[in-house]
Design a protein around this motif. Structure first.
Motif, mmCIF file in Angstrom:
data_model
loop_
_atom_site.group_PDB
_atom_site.id
_atom_site.type_symbol
_atom_site.label_atom_id
_atom_site.label_comp_id
_atom_site.label_asym_id
_atom_site.label_seq_id
_atom_site.Cartn_x
_atom_site.Cartn_y
_atom_site.Cartn_z
ATOM 1 N N TYR A 191 0.935 -1.188 -0.049
ATOM 2 C CA TYR A 191 0.048 0.020 -0.062
ATOM 3 C C TYR A 191 0.866 1.325 0.054
ATOM 4 O O TYR A 191 0.128 2.311 -0.402
ATOM 5 N N ASP A 193 3.442 1.375 -1.766
ATOM 6 C CA ASP A 193 3.818 1.562 -3.350
ATOM 7 C C ASP A 193 2.584 2.214 -3.969
ATOM 8 O O ASP A 193 2.651 3.156 -4.741
ATOM 9 N N ALA A 194 1.259 1.832 -3.411
ATOM 10 C CA ALA A 194 0.236 2.107 -4.181
ATOM 11 C C ALA A 194 -0.222 3.802 -4.064
ATOM 12 O O ALA A 194 -0.663 4.223 -4.513
ATOM 13 N N ARG A 196 2.097 5.653 -3.258
ATOM 14 C CA ARG A 196 3.290 6.453 -4.005
ATOM 15 C C ARG A 196 2.674 6.666 -5.385
ATOM 16 O O ARG A 196 3.094 7.634 -6.150
ATOM 17 N N ALA A 197 2.008 5.606 -6.029
ATOM 18 C CA ALA A 197 1.669 5.648 -7.338
ATOM 19 C C ALA A 197 0.582 6.551 -7.725
ATOM 20 O O ALA A 197 0.014 6.927 -8.353
ATOM 21 N N VAL A 198 -0.168 7.124 -6.218
ATOM 22 C CA VAL A 198 -1.048 8.088 -6.348
ATOM 23 C C VAL A 198 -0.585 9.482 -6.483
ATOM 24 O O VAL A 198 -1.304 10.365 -6.754
ATOM 25 N N GLY A 199 0.486 9.602 -6.187
ATOM 26 C CA GLY A 199 1.424 10.631 -6.446
ATOM 27 C C GLY A 199 1.607 11.709 -4.952
ATOM 28 O O GLY A 199 1.805 12.817 -4.918
ATOM 29 N N ALA A 200 1.613 11.005 -3.829
ATOM 30 C CA ALA A 200 1.910 11.476 -2.463
ATOM 31 C C ALA A 200 3.064 11.888 -2.297
ATOM 32 O O ALA A 200 4.049 11.107 -2.774
ATOM 33 N N SER A 201 3.444 12.847 -1.771
ATOM 34 C CA SER A 201 4.790 13.480 -1.298
ATOM 35 C C SER A 201 5.304 12.512 -0.313
ATOM 36 O O SER A 201 4.685 11.928 0.591
ATOM 37 N N ARG A 204 3.743 13.309 2.933
ATOM 38 C CA ARG A 204 2.494 12.902 3.561
ATOM 39 C C ARG A 204 2.510 11.166 3.441
ATOM 40 O O ARG A 204 1.861 10.739 4.583
ATOM 41 N N LYS A 208 1.126 10.294 7.148
ATOM 42 C CA LYS A 208 -0.366 9.803 7.088
ATOM 43 C C LYS A 208 -0.327 8.406 6.878
ATOM 44 O O LYS A 208 -1.320 7.795 7.242
ATOM 45 N N HIS A 209 0.540 7.798 6.368
ATOM 46 C CA HIS A 209 0.648 6.459 5.903
ATOM 47 C C HIS A 209 1.318 5.432 6.586
ATOM 48 O O HIS A 209 1.256 4.238 6.678
ATOM 49 N N PRO A 212 0.947 6.190 11.403
ATOM 50 C CA PRO A 212 -0.217 5.410 12.189
ATOM 51 C C PRO A 212 -0.186 3.883 12.036
ATOM 52 O O PRO A 212 -0.821 3.417 12.711
ATOM 53 N N ARG B 91 5.085 13.545 -9.485
ATOM 54 C CA ARG B 91 4.195 13.359 -8.441
ATOM 55 C C ARG B 91 3.045 13.763 -8.886
ATOM 56 O O ARG B 91 1.940 13.345 -8.758
ATOM 57 N N ARG B 94 1.547 10.988 -11.369
ATOM 58 C CA ARG B 94 1.169 9.999 -10.704
ATOM 59 C C ARG B 94 -0.321 10.109 -10.214
ATOM 60 O O ARG B 94 -0.354 11.042 -9.484
ATOM 61 N N PHE B 102 -2.903 -2.192 -8.313
ATOM 62 C CA PHE B 102 -2.095 -3.211 -8.003
ATOM 63 C C PHE B 102 -2.808 -4.593 -7.783
ATOM 64 O O PHE B 102 -4.188 -4.546 -7.729
ATOM 65 N N THR B 107 -3.608 -6.004 0.343
ATOM 66 C CA THR B 107 -2.594 -5.268 1.018
ATOM 67 C C THR B 107 -2.067 -3.768 0.346
ATOM 68 O O THR B 107 -1.174 -3.336 1.025
ATOM 69 N N SER B 108 -2.992 -3.556 -0.544
ATOM 70 C CA SER B 108 -2.659 -2.523 -1.274
ATOM 71 C C SER B 108 -3.435 -1.209 -0.663
ATOM 72 O O SER B 108 -3.193 -0.069 -1.326
ATOM 73 N N ASN B 110 -4.275 1.270 2.704
ATOM 74 C CA ASN B 110 -3.776 1.440 4.208
ATOM 75 C C ASN B 110 -4.461 1.067 5.027
ATOM 76 O O ASN B 110 -5.984 1.491 5.064
ATOM 77 N N ILE B 125 -4.747 15.864 -3.164
ATOM 78 C CA ILE B 125 -3.538 16.128 -3.740
ATOM 79 C C ILE B 125 -3.471 16.718 -4.986
ATOM 80 O O ILE B 125 -2.914 17.681 -5.213
#
Lengths: 299, 341
Positions: A191, A193-194, A196-201, A204, A208-209, A212, B91, B94, B102, B107-108, B110, B125
């Protein structure tokens, strides 16, 4: 239809256990199942309440001297007896709990915040950042904690604030290490990677990920660390480098009673016992938390 | 090799991605070319370790450095090379212009955030929506991917949902910003067969509605047949056959493609005996054959196959194949070596 069992099976739907329990409920249930942890939690809770309510429930002024009751053993008026200056030991312990718990909790929070940030940065970015932070932590961990704390307090001067700083300083590498390890394992999960694939910095992703998802080891370590922070703080005060008399503090009280061990052992006995009970309480609670928060022990 | 085309949303040219390990360099992707037309679907097919997932991660620039690195090539997305983009520019692309689904829906996601928050994430974002707007849009997205009572689901955590539901949430996340290209890395591998069909149908439906281009990575030829317009078959980091989907199924050229097709059970053909298999296994990335990569498992291998790597030849119909059999060299070989196949 007179049969009660039949009635139950046909008419009223069978009451089923609510399976969709929230994480909090299942967490509490697991903690409650562990009797030792529950006892620890109760001790922690009681001392927290006592510390908060100390001015209301303490029978005497903790600094009021009464030479007529010098070294008096425990009695109905003074449950824990009086010390070498005739002060009420129970009141001093109650007031002292405020200092001990404050030092324990504040230094842990301070150390945890710094340690968590360093650990998460170290684990997330890796490479030379990781090497640098971890080598510094290795150096700090090579010192015995009390020695490091002693050195810091000797530099900064003896006071309660400086004890907090010294104890917090020693907490940093411990937290950094634990958090780094957890970050490394969480970082590899899909998740991240997922996201990151959304474009989070990076910021973040970290706060945030990842954060927690590594709170349980941090909470457990904090609870356990409070116990050792209380011991270290008391030890520093015992050595005269912590909270200064006449402010009541458990370590200081132990030190003062030392000279009268033969005549009036209760002066040192009660503060010592209280330190023992509180520290064991925090430790049991911390161990219980660890088991309750460990996903492997679920169900 | 690929002719630059205005209609192509993505062109991958000579992509090389390597991993640097203690034992040496592993060329996970070694000179891959393909392109995706606007609104069309390409399938990347291959066994585990053929480099198909690494290709997709390379496009997203998500290959874990410093262990892995895109060492050569171009990834041209809408006329711009992604490999020259800064981190910040990447960024912005993406999740906004290019999204990814995925393989493992379990597991993808959170585990500490609700589904709504995770869908809202990319909206916040990229589209700078506030909490409330993002939530409204998240509910909309859940509705779009066919999740019943979205107002309730938006507040639930991933562990409260089934695998199929989670994959739908993943699709909702990927499509939230209406990307122009969606990369689906084995989107149905981890799901039940019945759910697989539903998810594929959903992806197809949404693709048509939103006009998204799609790149599907899979080892399931059934998925390819159902979804794709063009197919690139990969083996050991190289494309061995690149053709339109019809040709792949009716007239496959490469022995590996033929082998893959023969190993799929068919209910429409009555085949006696056992299902055929491709003998042997994928060679270790450290001991790749010097010639054709497939030579160790190829039933037709000749001397030249051991010696030289064939080029990816373009046929008259525009399809490409990397095999000596389909070159002039093959006949010469046949004459030289007076043996029969």
């Amino acid at each position: 239809m007179s049969h009660p069992q039949l009635q139950e099976s046909t008419g009223i739907p069978i009451k089923t256990k609510n399976k969709s329990t929230t994480p909090w409920v299942s967490f509490y249930k697991k903690l409650a199942k562990n009797k030792a942890a529950l006892a620890g939690a109760i001790v922690v809770l009681i001392f927290t309440i006592l510390a908060i309510l100390a001015p209301l429930i303490a029978p005497y002024d903790p600094t009021a001297m009464d030479m007529s009751k010098r070294l008096a053993p425990p009695s109905a008026d003074h449950w824990f007896g009086n010390d070498d200056k005739g002060r009420d030991i129970l009141s001093r312990i109650l007031y002292g709990s405020r200092i001990s718990l404050t030092v324990g909790i504040l230094s842990t929070i301070l150390g945890a915040v710094v340690g968590v940030i360093l650990g998460i940065v170290s684990g997330y970015y890796g490479k030379w950042v990781d090497s640098l932070i971890m080598r510094i932590c290795d150096v700090l961990l090579a010192f015995p904690g009390i020695l490091l704390a002693l050195a810091i307090v000797s530099i900064l001067g003896p006071s309660t604030t400086n004890v907090i700083i010294a104890v917090a300083f020693f907490a940093v590498p411990t937290f950094a290490r634990i958090v780094r390890g957890s970050t490394l394992s969480v970082k590899k999960l899909e998740y991240v990677d997922a996201i990151r694939a959304v474009g989070a910095s990076d910021f973040r992703i970290i706060f945030k990920h990842i954060l927690p998802n590594i709170t349980s080891p941090i909470i457990v370590q904090s609870t356990l660390y409070i116990a050792s922070a209380i011991i270290t703080a008391s030890a520093l005060s015992f050595l005269g480098l912590g909270t200064q008399p006449p402010t009541p503090e458990w370590g200081t009280m132990l030190a003062q009673g030392r000279s009268f061990m033969a005549q009036a052992p209760h002066i040192s006995l009660f503060p010592g016992l209280i330190i023992l009970v509180v520290v064991v309480g925090f430790n049991l609670f911390g161990d219980g938390l660890r088991d309750a928060l460990d996903p492997k022990t679920k169900r | 090799m690929t002719i630059s085309n205005q209609e192509n949303i993505l062109e991958v040219r000579n992509l090389c991605t390597s991993f640097f390990t203690d034992e040496g360099e592993v060329k996970a992707v070694d000179g891959v070319d393909f392109s995706i037309e606007k609104g069309k679907t390409i399938g990347i097919v291959g066994e585990s370790g053929s480099g198909k997932s690494i290709t997709s991660l390379s496009i997203m620039r998500l290959v874990q450095e410093p262990a892995g690195k895109v060492v050569d090539g171009e990834i041209v997305f809408k006329g711009e090379n992604l490999l020259t983009k800064t981190k910040k520019e990447m960024r912005d692309i993406r999740g906004n212009k290019i999204s990814m689904i995925f393989q493992e829906p379990m597991t993808s996601l959170n585990p500490t955030l609700t589904c709504g928050e995770q869908i809202a994430e990319s909206l916040r974002i990229h589209q700078k929506l506030n909490r409330k707007e993002a939530r409204v849009k998240a509910i909309e997205m859940l509705k779009l991917v066919g999740i019943p009572s979205p107002e309730k689901r938006v507040k639930q955590y991933p562990f409260e949902l089934s695998g199929g539901m989670r994959q739908r949430v993943m699709i909702a996340i990927a499509l939230a910003c209406n990307p122009e290209l969606l990369i689906a890395d084995e989107p149905t591998t981890a799901l039940d067969v019945t759910i697989q069909a539903q998810i594929l149908e959903l992806i197809k439906k949404l693709q048509e509605e939103l006009g998204t281009s799609l790149m599907i990575i899979t080892h399931d030829l059934g998925v390819v047949a159902e979804m794709c317009d063009r197919v690139a078959v990969m083996y050991c980091g190289k494309v061995v056959e690149y053709a339109d989907v019809k040709t792949i199924f009716t007239d496959p050229k490469h022995p590996y493609t033929i082998g893959l097709l023969n190993s799929v059970p068919r209910h429409d053909l009555k085949v006696e005996g056992e299902l055929s298999v491709i003998k042997g296994s994928v060679p270790s990335p450290f001991e790749l054959p010097s010639g054709c990569r497939f030579v160790t498992r190829c039933p037709h291998a000749r001397e030249i196959c051991h010696r030289e790597l064939p080029a990816l030849e373009t046929k008259e119909d525009g399809n490409q194949v990397r095999c000596w059999i389909h070159t002039d060299q093959w006949e010469k070989q046949a004459e030289a070596v007076s043996t029969h196949e």
